[in-house]
Structure formats: C-alpha cells, structure tokens
Design an enzyme around this catalytic site. Structure first.
Site, short mmCIF file in Angstrom:
data_model
loop_
_atom_site.label_atom_id
_atom_site.label_comp_id
_atom_site.label_asym_id
_atom_site.label_seq_id
_atom_site.Cartn_x
_atom_site.Cartn_y
_atom_site.Cartn_z
N ASP A 69 -5.16 -7.28 0.60
CA ASP A 69 -5.96 -8.29 -0.07
C ASP A 69 -5.64 -8.19 -1.56
O ASP A 69 -5.46 -7.10 -2.10
CB ASP A 69 -7.45 -8.08 0.18
CG ASP A 69 -8.25 -9.36 -0.04
OD1 ASP A 69 -7.68 -10.47 0.15
OD2 ASP A 69 -9.43 -9.27 -0.41
N HIS A 178 2.24 -6.63 -8.56
CA HIS A 178 1.18 -5.83 -7.96
C HIS A 178 1.42 -5.62 -6.47
O HIS A 178 1.28 -4.52 -5.95
CB HIS A 178 -0.16 -6.54 -8.18
CG HIS A 178 -0.09 -8.01 -7.88
ND1 HIS A 178 0.61 -8.90 -8.68
CD2 HIS A 178 -0.57 -8.74 -6.86
CE1 HIS A 178 0.52 -10.11 -8.17
NE2 HIS A 178 -0.17 -10.04 -7.06
#
Length: 196
Positions: A69, A178
């Site tokens: 997520d 990321h």
C-alpha cells in the site's frame, strides 16, 4: 520451489519480480489463484491496509502472499492524502482530480514538503514481515511532465534535479522510487531465504 502470491493483477509487476526472483519462487497474481474480489483496504494506515490484504489472501486462499500500500503524505495538509491517496478527490480515482485537489488545498502555501511511502507486508506461514520504502520531496506549484501516473506530475523528489517524477523515465524514477526501495528490501529478504 515455493509458491508466493503478489496481491496484484498488474502483469508488469508480476513479470518484473518473476524475472528477478523466478528461480527461487513461483509467483502468482490474484487472477492466477482465482481471486477476483476486491481486497479489503479498510484500515486507517498504510501498514494496516498492506497487512489486511496479505492476510486476506493467506486466510481465504491458503497461499503465502505479499501486498503493498502506498500513500502520499503532505506536511502542510497534516499528512493527507495518506491512506486516501488513490481516491482523494472521489471514488473514481482520477489522477487529474486528485492532483487538482492537492494544489487547490495547498494554494500559495510555502511549506510544500511531502513524501511517498510504500509499505509491503509479506505473510509466510505464521510469520509476517513489513518493509518500508520512502521518497522525500515537495509538491510543485503546477503539474509538469508527460510520463508517470498518479501524483507524479506534482511530486518533485528531493534527491533529483528539480524535475517531477512525471518528467523522468521509468528507469530514472525507479532509482529513487519509494515502491522500488520497498521492493528491493523484499527481494533482498527473499534472496537471503533462498540462499539458506
């Protein structure tokens, strides 16, 4: 060879991890294990949602699984959109609308620092492992670039040269992304396991 589900139906993501770790693990997408329902994402944190999705697959389909997520956290907005990143401007998940809402909420605010965070949860047997990747940066005053997706046109990474993610090619973006950093941690962990 161990089987491992990647909680996605994104063929590019599956192919990428198969190429990197395919000799040690047999990777499956959600579709390949017959999982066609929407995975739950009802917690208030990225960590919670990643855990929820991975455990759902393990509990309902019996496979070891990893899920991720990702959220954009903007300091001047108190960390929003955060867990609501994908549908910040509404349930239709429009990137253009999400970007417009962020820019409107920030207005002329001088404080524009932000970060992307990706959390990966790996569930293997009875064990759970979490991996985090982050990229610090700031929100541009207007969208720029033609590539990327989501918030890429308005996110400028701190370690770059002033261009937005949308101004970069995929390979260049992945050097500071990321998601790529979290995936690298997962891959390093799985590689160590395979070598034991």
């Amino acid at each position: 060879m161990s089987s491992l589900v990647f909680a996605t139906n994104n063929a590019h993501k599956i192919a990428e991890i198969r190429a990197q770790l395919g000799s040690a693990y047999n990777f499956f997408s959600l579709q390949e294990i017959g999982c066609h329902e929407e995975l739950p994402e009802t917690t208030l944190t990225l960590e919670g949602n990643a855990r929820q999705k991975a455990h759902f697959v393990k509990d309902h389909y019996g496979y070891d699984c990893f899920s991720e997520d990702t959220g954009l956290e903007i300091d001047a907005l108190g960390g929003r959109p955060g867990v609501d990143t994908a549908h910040y401007a509404g349930p239709e998940r429009s990137a253009a609308a999400n970007n417009a809402k962020v820019l409107a909420e920030l207005g002329d605010t001088a404080l524009r620092t932000a970060r992307f965070r990706t959390i990966i949860c790996l569930v293997q047997g009875e064990e759970e492992h979490l991996f985090e990747g982050r990229c610090e940066g700031h929100i541009a005053r207007e969208p720029g670039g033609e590539g990327g997706f989501g918030y890429d046109p308005i996110f400028v990474p701190a370690e770059g040269d002033g261009r937005s993610f949308a101004d970069m090619g995929t390979q260049e973006k992945s050097q500071m992304s990321h998601r790529a950093r979290a995936m690298q941690q997962l891959q390093d962990f799985l590689t160590r396991q395979a070598d034991q």
